[in-house]
Design a protein around this motif. Structure first.
Motif, mmCIF file in Angstrom:
data_model
loop_
_atom_site.group_PDB
_atom_site.id
_atom_site.type_symbol
_atom_site.label_atom_id
_atom_site.label_comp_id
_atom_site.label_asym_id
_atom_site.label_seq_id
_atom_site.Cartn_x
_atom_site.Cartn_y
_atom_site.Cartn_z
ATOM 1 N N UNK A 67 -21.739 50.631 70.048
ATOM 2 C CA UNK A 67 -19.736 50.673 70.136
ATOM 3 C C UNK A 67 -19.180 51.362 70.998
ATOM 4 N N UNK A 68 -19.682 52.550 70.267
ATOM 5 C CA UNK A 68 -19.016 54.318 70.695
ATOM 6 C C UNK A 68 -19.673 54.273 71.986
ATOM 7 N N UNK A 69 -20.843 54.005 72.075
ATOM 8 C CA UNK A 69 -21.001 54.566 74.112
ATOM 9 C C UNK A 69 -21.071 53.949 74.589
ATOM 10 N N UNK A 70 -21.349 52.284 74.016
ATOM 11 C CA UNK A 70 -20.803 51.323 74.939
ATOM 12 C C UNK A 70 -20.041 50.523 75.943
ATOM 13 N N UNK A 71 -18.873 50.868 73.946
ATOM 14 C CA UNK A 71 -18.001 49.900 73.870
ATOM 15 C C UNK A 71 -16.938 51.297 74.935
ATOM 16 N N UNK A 72 -16.801 52.303 73.696
ATOM 17 C CA UNK A 72 -15.771 53.115 73.926
ATOM 18 C C UNK A 72 -16.412 54.464 74.588
ATOM 19 N N UNK A 73 -16.584 54.280 75.643
ATOM 20 C CA UNK A 73 -17.352 55.166 76.198
ATOM 21 C C UNK A 73 -17.647 56.361 76.069
ATOM 22 N N UNK A 74 -18.060 56.942 74.928
ATOM 23 C CA UNK A 74 -18.102 58.254 73.709
ATOM 24 C C UNK A 74 -18.857 58.618 73.872
ATOM 25 N N UNK A 75 -20.235 60.257 74.169
ATOM 26 C CA UNK A 75 -21.607 59.601 73.998
ATOM 27 C C UNK A 75 -21.367 60.318 72.868
ATOM 28 N N UNK A 76 -22.451 60.239 71.879
ATOM 29 C CA UNK A 76 -23.133 61.252 71.167
ATOM 30 C C UNK A 76 -24.306 61.950 71.098
ATOM 31 N N UNK A 77 -24.157 62.982 70.352
ATOM 32 C CA UNK A 77 -24.741 63.949 70.442
ATOM 33 C C UNK A 77 -26.339 64.929 70.061
ATOM 34 N N UNK A 78 -26.973 64.292 71.245
ATOM 35 C CA UNK A 78 -29.265 64.472 70.320
ATOM 36 C C UNK A 78 -28.780 65.935 69.932
ATOM 37 N N UNK A 79 -27.783 66.864 69.991
ATOM 38 C CA UNK A 79 -28.966 68.512 69.548
ATOM 39 C C UNK A 79 -28.734 68.031 67.256
ATOM 40 N N UNK A 80 -27.749 67.225 67.465
ATOM 41 C CA UNK A 80 -28.129 67.052 66.120
ATOM 42 C C UNK A 80 -29.442 66.044 65.279
ATOM 43 N N UNK A 81 -29.542 65.025 66.123
ATOM 44 C CA UNK A 81 -30.657 64.710 65.864
ATOM 45 C C UNK A 81 -32.121 65.786 65.884
ATOM 46 N N UNK A 82 -32.533 66.729 67.063
ATOM 47 C CA UNK A 82 -32.888 67.244 67.725
ATOM 48 C C UNK A 82 -33.316 68.686 66.193
ATOM 49 N N UNK A 83 -31.762 68.969 66.079
ATOM 50 C CA UNK A 83 -31.727 69.830 65.006
ATOM 51 C C UNK A 83 -31.518 68.936 64.028
ATOM 52 N N UNK A 258 -27.630 55.917 78.526
ATOM 53 C CA UNK A 258 -27.550 55.439 79.901
ATOM 54 C C UNK A 258 -28.210 53.978 79.739
ATOM 55 N N UNK A 259 -27.385 53.455 78.590
ATOM 56 C CA UNK A 259 -26.537 52.070 78.791
ATOM 57 C C UNK A 259 -27.874 50.908 78.837
ATOM 58 N N UNK A 260 -29.272 51.244 78.616
ATOM 59 C CA UNK A 260 -30.325 50.666 78.862
ATOM 60 C C UNK A 260 -30.836 49.776 77.349
ATOM 61 N N UNK A 261 -30.326 48.498 78.000
ATOM 62 C CA UNK A 261 -29.672 47.422 76.943
ATOM 63 C C UNK A 261 -31.249 46.480 76.689
ATOM 64 N N UNK A 262 -32.508 46.892 77.394
ATOM 65 C CA UNK A 262 -33.585 46.305 77.314
ATOM 66 C C UNK A 262 -34.318 47.392 76.477
ATOM 67 N N UNK A 263 -34.410 48.676 76.457
ATOM 68 C CA UNK A 263 -35.490 48.979 75.262
ATOM 69 C C UNK A 263 -35.093 48.316 73.356
ATOM 70 N N UNK A 264 -36.481 49.039 73.264
ATOM 71 C CA UNK A 264 -36.908 48.905 71.768
ATOM 72 C C UNK A 264 -36.178 49.727 70.961
ATOM 73 N N UNK A 265 -35.045 49.763 70.422
ATOM 74 C CA UNK A 265 -34.868 50.333 68.943
ATOM 75 C C UNK A 265 -35.238 51.147 68.114
ATOM 76 N N UNK A 266 -36.106 50.112 67.472
ATOM 77 C CA UNK A 266 -36.406 50.259 66.125
ATOM 78 C C UNK A 266 -36.861 51.399 65.959
ATOM 79 N N UNK A 267 -37.868 51.972 66.183
ATOM 80 C CA UNK A 267 -37.946 53.217 66.219
ATOM 81 C C UNK A 267 -36.891 54.519 65.830
ATOM 82 N N UNK A 268 -35.557 53.932 66.251
ATOM 83 C CA UNK A 268 -34.643 55.251 66.019
ATOM 84 C C UNK A 268 -34.314 54.704 64.525
ATOM 85 N N UNK A 269 -33.947 53.192 64.692
ATOM 86 C CA UNK A 269 -33.348 52.555 63.927
ATOM 87 C C UNK A 269 -34.280 53.030 61.868
ATOM 88 N N UNK A 270 -35.653 53.213 62.286
ATOM 89 C CA UNK A 270 -36.305 53.449 61.201
ATOM 90 C C UNK A 270 -36.556 54.677 61.141
#
Length: 293
Positions: A67-83, A258-270
């Motif tokens: 919703x944040x990325x695909x609907x509202x056009x807000x990018x999230x910050x991957x540095x919060x994941x990497x750090x 990148x709005x890749x809607x074919x990607x499997x995101x199960x690993x991210x969810x886990x």
């Protein structure tokens, strides 16, 4: 020795206050004299919209990110994941403040918030998903710029973790001090009741697409559960899994950008599920004390 311990305690308190200030959107660096200086240029601590990523990481699944990325056009910050170690420190610092500086509102206190309608399904499961911010003043229409909104009233209660910004931060420490904000934690046990919208609310408050709210709900804060009773996996093992998976999780978040809607995101969810387990244990240790349960 006593003076040294007092200085260390004060430094820890300032670090927790700065974590809360950062979550609230203030990215100024604190100078050695204690005053606010220049804006941080750090990729993570210079993010004025840090709350978006900090909250998205706490929601189950990936619907919130989408919703944040695909609907509202807000990018999230991957540095919060990497750090992630620094991110977890922010989460635990804020929660520790909720323990140490608990506001202890009386049972009649109410905070108000404008929220996405999709969040109601999460709340009906009986828990807050992310940090829950609400205002003592009323519904702030600047937060209505979401698609499909609902109005939420949060009934506060004694003996639940929460922070009253006005009682923790000074005007010079927090740029949004006038919002009169109250912050509650993720994973808090709540009860949900639907309420009627008033005519004034439907006329005055509009969403991103100029539509009125789709409903109104009353949430009642109940308690913060002791999650150590239900999460049996080793805290050390969970943390290692989080740390080992952070680069892959950050990559998958970039694929969402990148709005890749074919990607499997199960690993991210886990990966997020492991993060939630770890934080639930940490928060339970903070709220209930030690390892006794």
């Amino acid at each position: 020795m006593e003076k040294l311990l007092e200085q260390e305690s004060q430094q820890l308190l300032i670090r927790k206050i700065d974590a809360l200030r950062f979550y609230g959107g203030d990215t100024r660096k604190r100078c050695s004299n204690g005053y606010m200086g220049r804006e941080s240029e750090d990729a993570m601590f210079g993010d004025k919209n840090a709350y978006r990523t900090l909250n998205a990481l706490l929601f189950e699944g990936i619907k919130n990110e989408q919703e944040r990325i695909w609907t509202e056009d807000h990018l999230l910050n991957t540095d919060f994941v990497r750090r992630i170690d620094e991110t977890v420190q922010i989460y635990t610092d804020i929660f520790t403040l909720m323990k140490e500086k608990n506001a202890n509102f009386d049972s009649s206190a109410v905070g108000r918030r404008i929220e996405r309608v999709s969040s109601i399904a999460y709340y009906k499961n009986g828990f807050t998903q992310s940090f829950f911010s609400c205002s003592k003043s009323g519904f702030d229409t600047t937060f209505a710029q979401k698609s499909n909104i609902v109005l939420i009233e949060m009934e506060l209660a004694r003996n639940v973790p929460c922070i009253d910004y006005e009682k923790i931060l000074s005007r010079r420490e927090y740029r949004h001090w006038d919002e009169r904000e109250i912050l509650l934690p993720p994973f808090l046990n709540i009860e949900v009741t639907e309420m009627p919208l008033t005519v004034s609310e439907t006329r005055r408050i509009k969403d991103l697409n100029k539509r009125p709210p789709l409903g109104k709900y009353r949430l009642k804060a109940v308690e913060f559960p002791d999650y150590r009773k239900s999460i049996l996996e080793s805290e050390t093992i969970i943390w290692q899994q989080i740390y080992d998976g952070k680069e892959s999780a950050a990559h998958l978040l970039e694929m969402m950008h990148k709005k890749d809607k074919e990607q499997d995101y199960e690993e991210y969810i886990g990966w997020k599920e492991k993060l939630h387990q770890y934080l639930k244990i940490q928060f339970s240790n903070i709220w209930y004390g030690g390892d006794e349960f």
